[in-house]
Design an enzyme around this catalytic site. Structure first.
Site, PDB file in Angstrom:
ATOM      1  N   CYS A   2       8.849  52.179  36.881  1.00 35.96           N
ATOM      2  CA  CYS A   2       9.826  51.533  35.997  1.00 35.96           C
ATOM      3  C   CYS A   2      11.207  52.165  36.129  1.00 35.96           C
ATOM      4  CB  CYS A   2       9.392  51.677  34.549  1.00 35.96           C
ATOM      5  SG  CYS A   2       7.716  51.164  34.249  1.00 35.96           S
ATOM      6  N   ARG A  27      12.917  51.269  43.154  1.00 39.52           N
ATOM      7  CA  ARG A  27      11.788  51.981  42.550  1.00 39.52           C
ATOM      8  C   ARG A  27      10.526  51.110  42.505  1.00 39.52           C
ATOM      9  NH1 ARG A  27      13.329  56.336  39.446  1.00 39.52           N
ATOM     10  NH2 ARG A  27      11.713  56.020  37.881  1.00 39.52           N
ATOM     11  N   TRP A  79       7.065  48.289  36.140  1.00 42.60           N
ATOM     12  CA  TRP A  79       6.023  48.351  37.165  1.00 42.60           C
ATOM     13  C   TRP A  79       4.730  48.491  36.395  1.00 42.60           C
ATOM     14  CZ3 TRP A  79       3.234  52.234  40.343  1.00 42.60           C
ATOM     15  CH2 TRP A  79       2.991  51.795  41.634  1.00 42.60           C
ATOM     16  N   ASN A 103       9.900  54.387  30.275  1.00 41.01           N
ATOM     17  CA  ASN A 103       9.358  54.657  31.606  1.00 41.01           C
ATOM     18  C   ASN A 103       8.353  55.795  31.471  1.00 41.01           C
ATOM     19  OD1 ASN A 103       8.878  55.299  34.260  1.00 41.01           O
ATOM     20  ND2 ASN A 103      10.927  56.096  34.668  1.00 41.01           N
ATOM     21  N   GLY A 104       7.115  55.568  31.908  1.00 38.06           N
ATOM     22  CA  GLY A 104       6.084  56.604  31.800  1.00 38.06           C
ATOM     23  C   GLY A 104       4.856  56.007  31.161  1.00 38.06           C
ATOM     24  N   GLU A 479      -2.783  64.966  60.008  1.00 39.63           N
ATOM     25  CA  GLU A 479      -1.589  64.438  59.358  1.00 39.63           C
ATOM     26  C   GLU A 479      -0.347  65.251  59.767  1.00 39.63           C
ATOM     27  OE1 GLU A 479      -0.725  61.850  58.043  1.00 39.63           O
ATOM     28  OE2 GLU A 479       1.025  62.288  56.818  1.00 39.63           O
ATOM     29  N   LYS A 483       2.874  63.674  61.691  1.00 41.65           N
ATOM     30  CA  LYS A 483       4.249  63.789  61.177  1.00 41.65           C
ATOM     31  C   LYS A 483       5.154  64.300  62.279  1.00 41.65           C
ATOM     32  CE  LYS A 483       4.270  61.848  58.450  1.00 41.65           C
ATOM     33  NZ  LYS A 483       3.121  61.203  57.899  1.00 41.65           N
ATOM     34  N   GLU A 486       5.714  61.706  65.135  1.00 41.66           N
ATOM     35  CA  GLU A 486       6.491  60.535  64.697  1.00 41.66           C
ATOM     36  C   GLU A 486       7.987  60.784  64.692  1.00 41.66           C
ATOM     37  OE1 GLU A 486       4.697  57.949  61.207  1.00 41.66           O
ATOM     38  OE2 GLU A 486       4.480  60.079  60.819  1.00 41.66           O
ATOM     39  N   HIS A 502     -14.434  73.737  73.012  1.00 43.53           N
ATOM     40  CA  HIS A 502     -15.188  72.760  73.806  1.00 43.53           C
ATOM     41  C   HIS A 502     -14.276  71.967  74.740  1.00 43.53           C
ATOM     42  CE1 HIS A 502     -18.780  73.771  71.623  1.00 43.53           C
ATOM     43  NE2 HIS A 502     -18.100  73.671  70.500  1.00 43.53           N
ATOM     44  N   LYS A 598       8.160  50.478  59.005  1.00 47.84           N
ATOM     45  CA  LYS A 598       7.547  50.966  57.775  1.00 47.84           C
ATOM     46  C   LYS A 598       6.249  50.223  57.462  1.00 47.84           C
ATOM     47  CE  LYS A 598       7.208  53.544  54.229  1.00 47.84           C
ATOM     48  NZ  LYS A 598       6.616  54.853  54.544  1.00 47.84           N
TER      49      LYS A 598
HETATM   50  C1  F6R Z   1       2.782  57.540  59.207  1.00 46.42           C
HETATM   51  C2  F6R Z   1       2.829  56.170  58.725  1.00 46.42           C
HETATM   52  C3  F6R Z   1       1.859  55.199  59.292  1.00 46.42           C
HETATM   53  C4  F6R Z   1       1.182  54.428  58.164  1.00 46.42           C
HETATM   54  C5  F6R Z   1       0.275  53.331  58.720  1.00 46.42           C
HETATM   55  C6  F6R Z   1      -0.492  52.628  57.630  1.00 46.42           C
HETATM   56  O1  F6R Z   1       3.782  58.324  58.660  1.00 46.42           O
HETATM   57  O2  F6R Z   1       3.620  55.825  57.895  1.00 46.42           O
HETATM   58  O3  F6R Z   1       0.913  55.827  60.101  1.00 46.42           O
HETATM   59  O4  F6R Z   1       0.448  55.344  57.408  1.00 46.42           O
HETATM   60  O5  F6R Z   1       1.046  52.410  59.423  1.00 46.42           O
HETATM   61  O6  F6R Z   1       0.364  52.047  56.705  1.00 46.42           O
HETATM   62  P1  F6R Z   1      -0.138  51.593  55.275  1.00 46.42           P
HETATM   63  O7  F6R Z   1      -0.536  52.828  54.549  1.00 46.42           O
HETATM   64  O8  F6R Z   1       1.045  50.906  54.661  1.00 46.42           O
HETATM   65  O9  F6R Z   1      -1.304  50.681  55.473  1.00 46.42           O
END
Ligand code: F6R
Length: 603
Positions: A2, A27, A79, A103-104, A479, A483, A486, A502, A598
């Site tokens: 929110c 947001r 939200w 908000n909260g 992960e 990161k 990427e 191995h 994204k």
């Molecule tokens: C890594 C990243 C991607 C997403 C992947 C899945 O930083 O952003 O690997 O995690 O494309 O995306 P969602 O979670 O939106 O299904």
């Protein structure tokens, strides 16, 4: 999540409130509304969906205010958490003569509501927020002192809340509090003008000085000034909107790393008491007939899924299999009705994950999505949804999505354990105590960030990185490696530490960088031996651990804590900061790395 705006002054308030709400669109929200008070009269408008819908509604009503006369207004983007996104549930909420935006989450709203209903108050929405305005009017009716009534009201509330309240009983006044959710108050460019907002983006260009309120700060704002319960710091507002959205951080990714401590608080709010995990969005018969959990996801969400698989088996004692969605789709999987099918996705739109979910639906499996975006394709498709409440994630490299997903999945493993009654209640209570410390583990200390920044300059070359860990620290290693690749475009792999010998250990030499995740509370001796083997073969070791480790060429010390999940989240922050600092040094676009999008809505 929110967003809140507020205005006191002589300018036309509708535009200021609507423009402010538009600045908070990032947001995430599903409905919006405003309330304006002028000439002792209220006007209130609400609409589902985008702010343009609200704007249209106001236009059609021919509503206008008198120019150059003082008015007061509050606005909100909602939200949904308690109650569906409907007009009735949208804010501002009306009592009899007061409006509130919030908000909260008010955790004790059910008790408060029951009590107020007994006292004759009538509720129209399903929200937790509506109790605030009724509580205020209940106290005001007693002794006709609005300031005291507001104070009495906030003393009764439990949870997280930023609140703005306006009332006919005290014209040209906004009562406010910040507790858990963000709130800033600003002095307008004109005299006798006060503004409020959830972040400074709506204030830029129309206000000069701002105070970003700390938790527990409340007060009363009138045209000629603001009275607080404590001292606050006023600073000059930034001049650029772009930098305002980043709240002073250099990149959205950086901002999102820093805000993890706050968003995981939102993730947990209302979902536990001292002894129980509460998921109102689930049915307590969800595990009836279920023998296995299958999770499908992609990328970072896949890593959250893998982390969860350790917890589902260890904590909830349910068999759990995790599959990369793009693989699952074409393997002609065996789907039997005793499987609870879970998808995890930040966006809720990832094509491969969505298709996997549709396959499970077609096979009549029970389905659950853990997702950050309400009303996304996945939340609309699955039988059950748990929202992660991370707020919009703008950096392409996912950060807060992962931490909120992991918190939800950990809570879900506890919830399942609770349903199956297969761990003692006191064990659940102990985990809840640890969950409450996770925001602190995600807090970025300046010294830690500086350490990652300084170290990053030594890791800009080499023939590759191995991120290694054991148990749940293996998906964390995956992960960390994702990161780094990427956003730095350096080759990195995540590997189970025990598996290095191995094969991959053949690569070991000083130009092979090993990032070793060495938690104190989960198989420390085992991972230590694995790292020693690599060190003996001259790999350059960067160890992350709360315990000193002499063989490390570089060492990042995390806080000593009581539980491996605290170590998990502390190390997560280190990995995120490290990748970001390497990327910055290499001159890359941290927020929009090459070749990535994204939301991957194509196969
Ligand atoms: C890594 C990243 C991607 C997403 C992947 C899945 O930083 O952003 O690997 O995690 O494309 O995306 P969602 O979670 O939106 O299904």
């Amino acid at each position: 999540m929110c967003g809140i705006v507020g205005y006191i002054g002589e300018q036309e308030p509708t535009k200021i409130l609507l423009d402010g709400l538009k600045e908070l669109e990032y947001r995430g929200y599903d409905s919006a509304g405003i309330a304006i008070f002028q000439n002792r009269k209220f006007a209130n408008f609400k609409a589902i969906g985008k702010i343009v819908n609200l704007e249209e509604k106001i236009k059609k009503s021919n509503f206008s205010t008198d120019a150059n006369k003082p008015s007061v207004g509050i606005g909100h983007t909602r939200w949904a958490t308690h109650g569906k996104p409907t007009e009735l549930n949208a804010h501002p909420h009306l009592g009899q003569y007061s409006y509130v935006v919030h908000n909260g989450i008010i955790e004790n709203y059910k008790e408060l509501k029951e009590d107020l209903i007994k006292k004759g108050h009538k509720f129209v929405s399903q929200t937790d927020t509506e109790v605030i305005v009724h509580l205020f009017e209940y106290f005001f009716n007693k002794d006709k002192n609005a300031t005291k009534a507001f104070k009495d009201t906030i003393e009764k509330l439990k949870g997280a809340y930023s609140i703005l309240l306006i009332t006919q009983s005290e014209p040209n006044t906004i009562f406010f509090i910040k507790h858990g959710s963000p709130l800033a108050v600003a002095k307008g460019l004109n005299s006798e003008e006060i503004l409020f907002a959830s972040s400074d983006a709506p204030l830029i260009g129309i206000a000069k000085d701002v105070a970003y309120l700390e938790d527990g700060v409340y007060g009363v704002a009138k045209p000629d000034g603001v009275v607080f319960n404590t001292d606050v710091n006023w600073t000059t507002l930034p001049s650029s909107k772009q930098s305002a959205q980043k709240d002073g951080f250099r990149y959205f990714m950086e901002k999102e790393i820093y805000e993890q401590k706050d968003v995981v608080t939102d993730t947990m709010i209302g979902r536990m008491d001292d002894e129980h995990i509460i998921f109102d969005e689930l049915d307590d018969k969800i595990l009836d007939g279920i023998n296995e959990i299958k999770i499908c996801a992609c990328g970072t969400s896949y890593h959250a899924a893998l982390s969860a698989s350790y917890l589902f088996e260890r904590v909830a004692k349910i068999r759990c299999n995790v599959e990369i969605a793009s693989e699952f789709r074409y393997k002609q999987p065996l789907l039997t009705k005793d499987i609870l099918f879970v998808v995890i996705s930040q966006s809720g739109e990832t094509a491969d994950t969505l298709e996997a979910l549709k396959m499970a639906k077609k096979a009549s499996l029970k389905t659950l999505t853990v997702c950050n975006v309400d009303n996304s394709s996945m939340t609309r498709t699955a039988d059950f949804t748990i929202l992660t409440r991370a707020g919009i994630e703008k950096g392409v490299a996912s950060t807060k999505a992962f931490s909120t997903q992991t918190v939800v999945l950990w809570m879900l493993s506890l919830y399942f354990a609770q349903l199956k009654k297969n761990i003692p209640q006191k064990e659940i209570a102990k985990n809840i105590d640890i969950l409450r410390t996770i925001p602190n583990s995600l807090k970025v200390e300046d010294s830690l960030h500086e350490k990652c920044r300084r170290l990053s300059k030594r890791y800009l070359h080499g023939h590759g990185f191995f991120f290694i860990g054991r148990d749940i620290f293996f998906p964390l290693a995956l992960e960390g490696a994702l990161k780094l690749k990427e956003i730095s475009y350096l080759h990195a792999e995540g590997y189970p530490a025990g598996e290095m010998k191995h094969g991959p250990i053949a690569l070991a030499d000083p130009e092979l960088f090993t990032i070793a995740l060495m938690p104190e509370h989960l198989y420390y001796d085992k991972i230590k031996s694995n790292v020693e083997e690599l060190s003996a073969r001259d790999s350059t070791i960067c160890a992350i651990s709360p315990l000193d480790f002499e063989l490390a060429d570089d060492f990042i010390k995390v806080e000593k804590t009581k539980h491996y999940m605290n170590e998990f989240f502390e190390m997560l922050v280190v990995l995120q900061l490290f990748s970001m600092e390497v990327s910055i040094r290499l001159g890359n676009d941290v927020d929009m790395p090459r070749n990535l999008a994204k939301s991957v809505t194509v196969e």
